[in-house]
Design an enzyme around this catalytic site. Structure first.
Site, PDB file in Angstrom:
ATOM      1  N   HIS A  69       0.510  -1.161   0.013  1.00  0.00           N
ATOM      2  CA  HIS A  69      -0.418   0.041  -0.186  1.00  0.00           C
ATOM      3  C   HIS A  69       0.978   0.884   0.012  1.00  0.00           C
ATOM      4  CE1 HIS A  69       0.724   0.216   4.335  1.00  0.00           C
ATOM      5  NE2 HIS A  69      -0.075   1.655   4.137  1.00  0.00           N
ATOM      6  N   HIS A  84       1.648   6.630  -0.690  1.00  0.00           N
ATOM      7  CA  HIS A  84       0.440   5.982   0.456  1.00  0.00           C
ATOM      8  C   HIS A  84      -0.820   6.310  -0.933  1.00  0.00           C
ATOM      9  CE1 HIS A  84      -1.437   5.222   3.543  1.00  0.00           C
ATOM     10  NE2 HIS A  84      -0.776   4.430   4.209  1.00  0.00           N
TER      11      HIS A  84
END
Length: 164
Positions: A69, A84
């Site tokens: 992620h 992110h």
């Protein structure tokens, strides 16, 4: 010998490209307070319209988190950047991501880094907002981000001036 005789180093400029097709938004407006309050650093966010995530700069991948992620990058100029991908996506254990890079890989701006299954992220109750954060504020003299607008991956969206 005498510091005042040395030429002052010229500040280096780094252009950041959009990491996805979608809507460029101000970092302050995202739903995650860690990012909106710039606790991780300054930057920008994109609400992606498809799942391809691209490199914002030429550089080196420093890390791909085990849950895929988040991706760390060091630009060729030495700027440290964190991508992110979504909020609360760490809990998805990497399932909606198909990373195409690994730590140590040399990358070019516009290169696909990962695929993000936006539907799977939404179905899991997570947020698809992607942020680009400059993680070492002491490196940055200034950051200019374009006004919120629709962007295509590869569009110039920010200009960073590094301290000389």
């Amino acid at each position: 010998m005498f510091g005042f005789l040395k030429k002052k180093a010229k500040n280096t400029s780094v252009e950041l490209e959009a990491i996805a097709n979608g809507q460029l938004v101000a970092l302050e407006s995202v739903s995650d307070p860690v990012f909106s309050q710039k606790m991780m650093g300054d930057g920008f966010a994109i609400e992606p319209e498809d799942g391809a995530i691209y490199a914002p700069v030429n550089g080196t991948v420093t890390t791909v988190f085990p849950t895929q992620h988040a991706i760390g990058i060091e630009s060729d100029e030495g700027l440290e950047i964190l991508l992110h991908l979504g909020f609360n996506t760490v809990d998805l254990d990497g399932k909606p991501f198909t990373s195409q890079v690994a730590a140590g890989d040399q990358i070019q701006a516009g290169q696909v880094l990962t695929q993000m299954d936006l539907d799977a992220v939404r179905q899991a109750g997570a947020d698809t907002t992607c942020v680009v954060v400059l993680t070492q504020a002491d490196q940055v003299e200034s950051l200019e981000v374009a006004d919120p607008k629709a962007v295509k991956a590869g569009d110039k969206v920010a200009q960073v001036t590094l301290k000389g």
